[in-house]
Design a protein around this motif. Structure first.
Motif, PDB file in Angstrom:
ATOM      1  N   GLU A 189       1.077  -1.251   0.107  1.00 33.43           N
ATOM      2  CA  GLU A 189       0.141  -0.037   0.036  1.00 33.43           C
ATOM      3  C   GLU A 189       1.010   1.088  -0.152  1.00 33.43           C
ATOM      4  OE1 GLU A 189      -2.476  -1.021   3.292  1.00 33.43           O
ATOM      5  OE2 GLU A 189      -4.179  -1.694   2.098  1.00 33.43           O
ATOM      6  N   ALA A 190       2.064   1.138   0.450  1.00 35.09           N
ATOM      7  CA  ALA A 190       3.064   2.333   0.300  1.00 35.09           C
ATOM      8  C   ALA A 190       3.463   2.639  -1.188  1.00 35.09           C
ATOM      9  CB  ALA A 190       4.364   1.955   1.255  1.00 35.09           C
ATOM     10  N   TYR A 191       3.242   1.591  -2.142  1.00 32.02           N
ATOM     11  CA  TYR A 191       3.716   2.115  -3.462  1.00 32.02           C
ATOM     12  C   TYR A 191       2.573   1.434  -3.966  1.00 32.02           C
ATOM     13  CZ  TYR A 191       8.242   3.301  -1.822  1.00 32.02           C
ATOM     14  OH  TYR A 191       9.332   4.006  -1.157  1.00 32.02           O
ATOM     15  N   ARG A 192       1.319   1.865  -3.872  1.00 37.79           N
ATOM     16  CA  ARG A 192       0.116   1.383  -4.965  1.00 37.79           C
ATOM     17  C   ARG A 192       0.107   1.494  -6.275  1.00 37.79           C
ATOM     18  NH1 ARG A 192      -5.110   1.753  -1.352  1.00 37.79           N
ATOM     19  NH2 ARG A 192      -4.112   2.349   0.819  1.00 37.79           N
ATOM     20  N   ALA A 193       0.593   2.605  -6.742  1.00 41.14           N
ATOM     21  CA  ALA A 193       0.892   2.870  -8.251  1.00 41.14           C
ATOM     22  C   ALA A 193       1.873   2.169  -8.744  1.00 41.14           C
ATOM     23  CB  ALA A 193       1.183   4.476  -8.273  1.00 41.14           C
ATOM     24  N   THR A 194       3.049   1.830  -8.190  1.00 42.38           N
ATOM     25  CA  THR A 194       4.097   1.169  -8.783  1.00 42.38           C
ATOM     26  C   THR A 194       3.421  -0.219  -8.791  1.00 42.38           C
ATOM     27  OG1 THR A 194       5.520   2.567  -7.549  1.00 42.38           O
ATOM     28  CG2 THR A 194       6.623   0.266  -8.295  1.00 42.38           C
ATOM     29  N   VAL A 195       3.134  -0.889  -7.873  1.00 41.64           N
ATOM     30  CA  VAL A 195       2.639  -2.119  -7.787  1.00 41.64           C
ATOM     31  C   VAL A 195       1.376  -2.616  -8.785  1.00 41.64           C
ATOM     32  CG1 VAL A 195       1.575  -3.952  -6.467  1.00 41.64           C
ATOM     33  CG2 VAL A 195       3.233  -2.852  -5.369  1.00 41.64           C
ATOM     34  N   ARG A 196       0.605  -1.487  -9.092  1.00 43.05           N
ATOM     35  CA  ARG A 196      -0.248  -1.608 -10.076  1.00 43.05           C
ATOM     36  C   ARG A 196       0.424  -1.628 -11.489  1.00 43.05           C
ATOM     37  NH1 ARG A 196      -3.969   0.626  -6.537  1.00 43.05           N
ATOM     38  NH2 ARG A 196      -5.881  -0.637  -6.518  1.00 43.05           N
ATOM     39  N   GLU A 197       1.167  -0.963 -11.738  1.00 41.39           N
ATOM     40  CA  GLU A 197       2.034  -0.903 -12.929  1.00 41.39           C
ATOM     41  C   GLU A 197       2.623  -2.073 -13.160  1.00 41.39           C
ATOM     42  OE1 GLU A 197       4.818   1.929 -14.386  1.00 41.39           O
ATOM     43  OE2 GLU A 197       4.250   3.119 -12.721  1.00 41.39           O
ATOM     44  N   ASP A 198       3.220  -2.801 -12.012  1.00 39.82           N
ATOM     45  CA  ASP A 198       3.779  -4.078 -12.451  1.00 39.82           C
ATOM     46  C   ASP A 198       2.921  -5.178 -12.440  1.00 39.82           C
ATOM     47  OD1 ASP A 198       6.700  -3.152 -11.838  1.00 39.82           O
ATOM     48  OD2 ASP A 198       6.443  -3.364  -9.493  1.00 39.82           O
ATOM     49  N   ILE A 199       1.638  -4.987 -12.031  1.00 40.11           N
ATOM     50  CA  ILE A 199       0.710  -6.031 -12.433  1.00 40.11           C
ATOM     51  C   ILE A 199       0.245  -5.808 -13.964  1.00 40.11           C
ATOM     52  CG2 ILE A 199      -1.841  -6.652 -12.139  1.00 40.11           C
ATOM     53  CD1 ILE A 199      -1.493  -5.785  -8.963  1.00 40.11           C
ATOM     54  N   GLY A 200       0.486  -4.638 -14.307  1.00 40.43           N
ATOM     55  CA  GLY A 200      -0.097  -4.468 -15.781  1.00 40.43           C
ATOM     56  C   GLY A 200       1.080  -5.302 -16.859  1.00 40.43           C
ATOM     57  N   HIS A 201       2.198  -5.785 -16.258  1.00 39.61           N
ATOM     58  CA  HIS A 201       3.127  -6.416 -17.085  1.00 39.61           C
ATOM     59  C   HIS A 201       3.009  -8.025 -16.999  1.00 39.61           C
ATOM     60  CE1 HIS A 201       5.739  -2.986 -18.176  1.00 39.61           C
ATOM     61  NE2 HIS A 201       5.552  -2.595 -16.967  1.00 39.61           N
TER      62      HIS A 201
END
Length: 334
Positions: A189-201
Motif C-alpha cells: 500500500e505504500a507503493y500502490r501505483a508502482t505495484v499496479r504498474e507491475d501487475i500490468g506487465h
C-alpha cells in the motif's frame, strides 16, 4: 539550511506524493544543493519559497490525505498540478513522481508545462517504452518551450540503463543487455501505483485492467502469489533508450524481475549484464550489481535528482528538448 544556501540551491517541486514522492522529499531534506519548495498530490499542493518541511508534509499527507492541508502554505484543489504551475512561483525543476498509468499520463502533464509558459527542468522515472516514445515525439515542442526534459531517470530505466551504456564501451558490438531487478517492500500500500504498474506487465493483465483494479482485487491477487510478482520480458523503456543512444537494437534488451510486496528484503540482487564482442573478437559479459541494502526508493530518487542537476546545467547553457538517462551523465547532488 541557511538563507544563503536556499538562495543558491536548485528549487525543486515534487509532483505526486505517494511512496515515491515522500521518499524523494526525504532524499532532498539531506541535500544542500537542492531545496524542496513545492509538492502536489491528487487533492492539493503546498508551496513555500524558503523550503517545505519534509516531516510536516509527510505527516499531513499521511493523516489527512493531502499536502494541501498544510497550513499556511497548502492549497486544496482537484487540479493540483495545473494550479501549482499556474501560480508561477519560482521552481527550477520538477520531479514527476507520478503514476505511469495510463501510458499517456506523464506526456499529458508535460504538455501542461509547455502550455503554461513555464521554463525549467523536468525529470521522470517513467517505465514503459510507449510512454517514453510519446515524450520523444515532443522533442521540438519542449525545445520551443525552453524546457529541458530528462526521461527514464529512475533505477530501470535510469541507473541501470546508464550503467549499460557505460559498459557497452568495451565492445565493438553489443549482443545482449539483460536487466534483472529485485524489489522488496514491507507493505504494497505504500507503493500502490508502482505495484499496479507491475501487475500490468503480468501475462493476462494490461495497463487498463491493472489500473481499474480495486485495492481488494490487488490484495486477492497478491494472496494467490504469496505477495510475490514475477515479471518477464517487460515493456521497459531501457530498450528504446539504448536504441536512441545508438548502443544496440531494442530487441537485444530484456528486462524482468521479482517484486516481493510483503518483505523489505530483496528477493534477488538487481543487476544489468551487458554481453558483447570486443574488437579482438572475444565474447564477454560485464555485470553491474546494485547493493541489496539500497532500496527501490534510493535507486530511483538518487538518480532522478542527479539527472535533474545535469538537466539544470544543460538548461543554463540554453540546451532544451528531451534527453534520456543513456545519453547524459548524472551529476551527484551534494
Amino acid at each position: 539550511m541557511s538563507t544563503a544556501n536556499i538562495l543558491s540551491a536548485i528549487r525543486i517541486g515534487v509532483l505526486g506524493f505517494g511512496g515515491l514522492g515522500q521518499a524523494a522529499a526525504k532524499v532532498l531534506a539531506a541535500k544542500q544543493e537542492m531545496v524542496l519548495v513545492a509538492a502536489a498530490d491528487q487533492k492539493g499542493y503546498a508551496y513555500a519559497a524558503e523550503g517545505l518541511n519534509t516531516q510536516e508534509c509527510i505527516a499531513i499527507y499521511q493523516s489527512q490525505g493531502s499536502v494541501g492541508y498544510l497550513e499556511p502554505v497548502g492549497t486544496l484543489t482537484n487540479q493540483s498540478v495545473h494550479d501549482l504551475i499556474e501560480i508561477a512561483q519560482p521552481v527550477d525543476g520538477y520531479f514527476l513522481a507520478l503514476p505511469n498509468l495510463p501510458n499517456d499520463f506523464i506526456p499529458s502533464v508535460a504538455k501542461e508545462f509547455i502550455k503554461s509558459g513555464w521554463r525549467g527542468v523536468l525529470v521522470d522515472a517513467i517505465k514503459r517504452t510507449t510512454a517514453v516514445e510519446q515524450l520523444l515525439a515532443m522533442k521540438e515542442e519542449l525545445q520551443a518551450a525552453g524546457i529541458t526534459y530528462m526521461t527514464g531517470c529512475g533505477a530501470t530505466p535510469g541507473l541501470l540503463t546508464a550503467a549499460a551504456a557505460l559498459a557497452a564501451q568495451s565492445y565493438a558490438e553489443i549482443h545482449q543487455v539483460e536487466i534483472t531487478f529485485g524489489v522488496g517492500i514491507a507493505n504494497w500500500e505504500a507503493y500502490r501505483a508502482t505495484v499496479r504498474e507491475d501487475i500490468g506487465h503480468i501475462p493476462g493483465y494490461t495497463v487498463e485492467t491493472a489500473r481499474a483494479m480495486t485495492d481488494a482485487e490487488v490484495e486477492a491477487l497478491l494472496d494467490k502469489t504469496n505477495g510475490v510478482l514475477t515479471l518477464i520480458n517487460m515493456e521497459h523503456a531501457d530498450d528504446v533508450m539504448l536504441e536512441v543512444a545508438g548502443i544496440c537494437d531494442r530487441d537485444r534488451v530484456t528486462v524482468g524481475g521479482v517484486v516481493d510486496t510483503r518483505n523489505p528484503k530483496k528477493p534477488l540482487s538487481t543487476n544489468v549484464k551487458v554481453t558483447g564482442r570486443t574488437f579482438e573478437g572475444k565474447i564477454s559479459t560485464h555485470t553491474f550489481t546494485l547493493g541489496d541494502e539500497t532500496s527501490m526508493a534510493a535507486n530511483v530518487c538518487g538518480p532522478a535528482f542527479g539527472y535533474l542537476k545535469a538537466g539544470k546545467q544543460l538548461h543554463q547553457r540554453g540546451i532544451y528538448g528531451i534527453f534520456t538517462a543513456a545519453e547524459i551523465m548524472p551529476q551527484f547532488v551534494r
